[in-house]
Scaffold this active site. Structure first.
Site, PDB file in Angstrom:
ATOM      1  N   GLN A 191      15.081 -45.532  11.130  1.00  0.00           N
ATOM      2  CA  GLN A 191      13.709 -45.131  11.459  1.00  0.00           C
ATOM      3  C   GLN A 191      13.579 -44.891  12.964  1.00  0.00           C
ATOM      4  OE1 GLN A 191      11.271 -48.230   9.776  1.00  0.00           O
ATOM      5  NE2 GLN A 191      11.472 -47.421   7.710  1.00  0.00           N
ATOM      6  N   ASP A 337      18.483 -52.000   2.314  1.00  0.00           N
ATOM      7  CA  ASP A 337      17.452 -52.256   1.296  1.00  0.00           C
ATOM      8  C   ASP A 337      18.023 -52.905   0.035  1.00  0.00           C
ATOM      9  OD1 ASP A 337      15.541 -51.245   2.980  1.00  0.00           O
ATOM     10  OD2 ASP A 337      15.679 -49.209   2.176  1.00  0.00           O
ATOM     11  N   ARG A 368      12.316 -60.865   3.560  1.00  0.00           N
ATOM     12  CA  ARG A 368      13.130 -60.819   2.326  1.00  0.00           C
ATOM     13  C   ARG A 368      14.162 -61.943   2.260  1.00  0.00           C
ATOM     14  NH1 ARG A 368      13.684 -54.289   1.783  1.00  0.00           N
ATOM     15  NH2 ARG A 368      11.623 -54.009   0.870  1.00  0.00           N
TER      16      ARG A 368
END
Ligand code: S3P
Length: 470
Positions: A191, A337, A368
């Site tokens: 990103q 991810d 997470r």
């Protein structure tokens, strides 16, 4: 309200996975910068990608998403011509929308107020604001995550509160020109890299980004496809300013490997099962999980490989006896991810799996590391997290063959929710989960897809949303 998940085994089927989220965002952004029509087919219809689509419309781009998921974009060139002098944009919960579109907005000629849902408003934006400012952009944000979402981490992995950062809403104002620069990134983040590369299109001279490790390279591939002046040498990407981009006309988006990963691991851990997934993106900067699973002894075949701007193939995964493996920090960006679903595979593997260098997981849709440790530990998995060197974090999972079901909490994170559903399906008895709505972020058809596996296997239609008695 909670939803039940029943155990399952013996599935043999082919499943359809929706198009890639990262590529959908980028295809739409690039198409918006070209004069003329681009047909993107299929485009991912999910909360995050619809957030990007909504931003495009507010910026004056004509984009029509048809019922068959064909997206037709009519761009006007490198400079948007919005209908109002100050554009209010809303990224919903999509970090990718906010971070990578900001790179383009830094080069535009109007004011933007870029806001987000509270869950995104607590995620750090300094990582893009700082490099864009170094390029001369006029971009600012809020000094505190004032609208912290419930359950959000308030501390970094080392326990410091999230301070000295910049949070949404962002304000982006026009500048005369952006400056080309060289950036040596401290974190491997696609990103951040993408925000800089998009801004570099508007700069006065070339911009170079050097990453510590490879991160996904969809932006670089998309820039090449649209004939930008981009050069790649290992972890170094150089991009030159351009006056215009050229649309390829049509763009095919393969299935999302990150979504396929849930079905791949499901096939591996369910007894007597095999799942085929067609047309999955097999870009090596995305499929790090495949290498790790193979090291764990997974029976996975990649067939029918096709070369395109993004390579894709069919993936066949079969029930396997998995064994633990070590995942090194340089592999993490290639599977950033997929760590939650890797934890699920590791829970069913013989021996120990060590996953190193994962501090970035703390600042995803939820923390997470915390969400996976608490959910899996609650179901009896031997899992721990601990410091990894000076400024990083790791997880250690000791697997076993079977577990009873438990109640799981999504923490409003799509990947935690889908991972726990996969885990629950492989448990010996029923489980429940608090929420499924977050799954619409990336894979709205997930619940229907896994529910369908039960109907295929036996006449009891379970797996879909049903209130739990728990
Ligand atoms: C993405 C990059 C990754 C990933 C996210 C999508 C992208 O984030 O976790 O889901 O499309 O560029 P980071 O760049 O923060 O690692």
């Amino acid at each position: 309200m909670a939803f039940i998940i029943k155990p399952l085994s013996g599935i043999k089927t082919t499943v359809t996975i929706p198009p890639d989220k990262s590529i959908s965002h980028r295809a739409l952004l690039m198409a918006s910068l070209c004069k003329g029509k681009t047909v993107i087919k299929p485009f991912l219809r999910s909360n995050d990608t619809l957030a990007t689509l909504d931003c495009m419309k507010r910026l004056g781009i004509s984009a029509e998403l048809r019922d068959d998921n064909t997206l037709i974009v009519e761009g006007k060139g490198m400079l948007y011509l919005p209908p109002v002098p100050t554009v209010n944009l809303y990224a919903r919960e999509s970090g990718t929308t906010m971070r990578i579109l900001s790179g383009i907005l830094a080069g535009q000629k109007f004011d933007v107020l870029f806001d987000a849902e509270p869950s995104l408003a607590r995620r750090p934006m300094k990582r893009i604001v700082e490099p864009l400012r170094k390029m001369g952009a006029n971009i600012s944000g809020s000094p505190s995550a004032s609208r912290l979402a419930e359950g959000s981490p308030r501390r970094t992995p080392r326990g410091e509160p999230f301070k000295d950062n910049i949070f949404p809403p962002l304000v982006i104002r026009p500048v005369k020109h952006l400056k080309g620069k060289t950036f040596k990134l401290e974190i491997a983040s696609a990103q951040v890299k993408s925000a800089i590369l998009f801004a570099s299109l508007y700069a006065d001279k070339k911009t170079t980004v050097i990453e510590p490790f490879h991160s996904r390279d969809h932006t670089e591939r998309m820039l090449k496809l649209f004939k930008a002046k981009i050069k790649i040498a290992g972890r170094k990407v150089t991009c030159r300013p351009v006056k215009k981009l050229c649309t390829p006309g049509k763009i095919f988006i393969p299935a999302d490997f990150s979504s396929a990963a849930f079905l791949i691991v499901l096939a591996l851990i369910l007894k007597k099962s095999a799942v085929t997934i067609k047309n999955v993106n097999i870009n090596p900067t995305r499929c790090g999980l495949l290498n790790v699973l193979k090291r764990m002894g997974a029976k996975i075949k990649i067939v029918n490989k096709r070369a395109a701007y993004e390579p894709y193939a069919d993936i066949i995964a079969e029930a396997s006896r998995l064994k633990g493996a070590t995942v090194k920090r340089e592999e993490i960006p290639l599977m950033i991810d997929e760590i939650p679903i890797l934890c699920v595979a590791a829970a069913f593997a013989q021996g120990i799996t060590r996953i190193e260098g994962i501090k970035e997981l703390r600042i995803k849709e939820t923390d997470r590391i915390a969400s996976m440790v608490s959910n899996l530990r609650g179901a009896g998995v031997d899992i721990a997290d601990k410091p990894d060197g000076k400024d990083d974090w790791m997880m250690i999972v000791k697997g076993k063959e079977s577990y009873d079901g438990a109640h799981f909490v999504s923490h409003h994170d799509h990947r935690t929710a889908m991972s726990m559903i996969v885990f629950a399906m492989a448990c010996g008895s029923g489980s429940s989960i608090d929420d499924l709505s977050c799954i619409d972020k990336s894979f709205p058809e997930f619940v229907a897809t896994v529910s369908n596996l039960y109907t295929l296997r036996n006449p009891v239609g379970v797996g879909h949303a049903r209130p739990s008695k728990k």
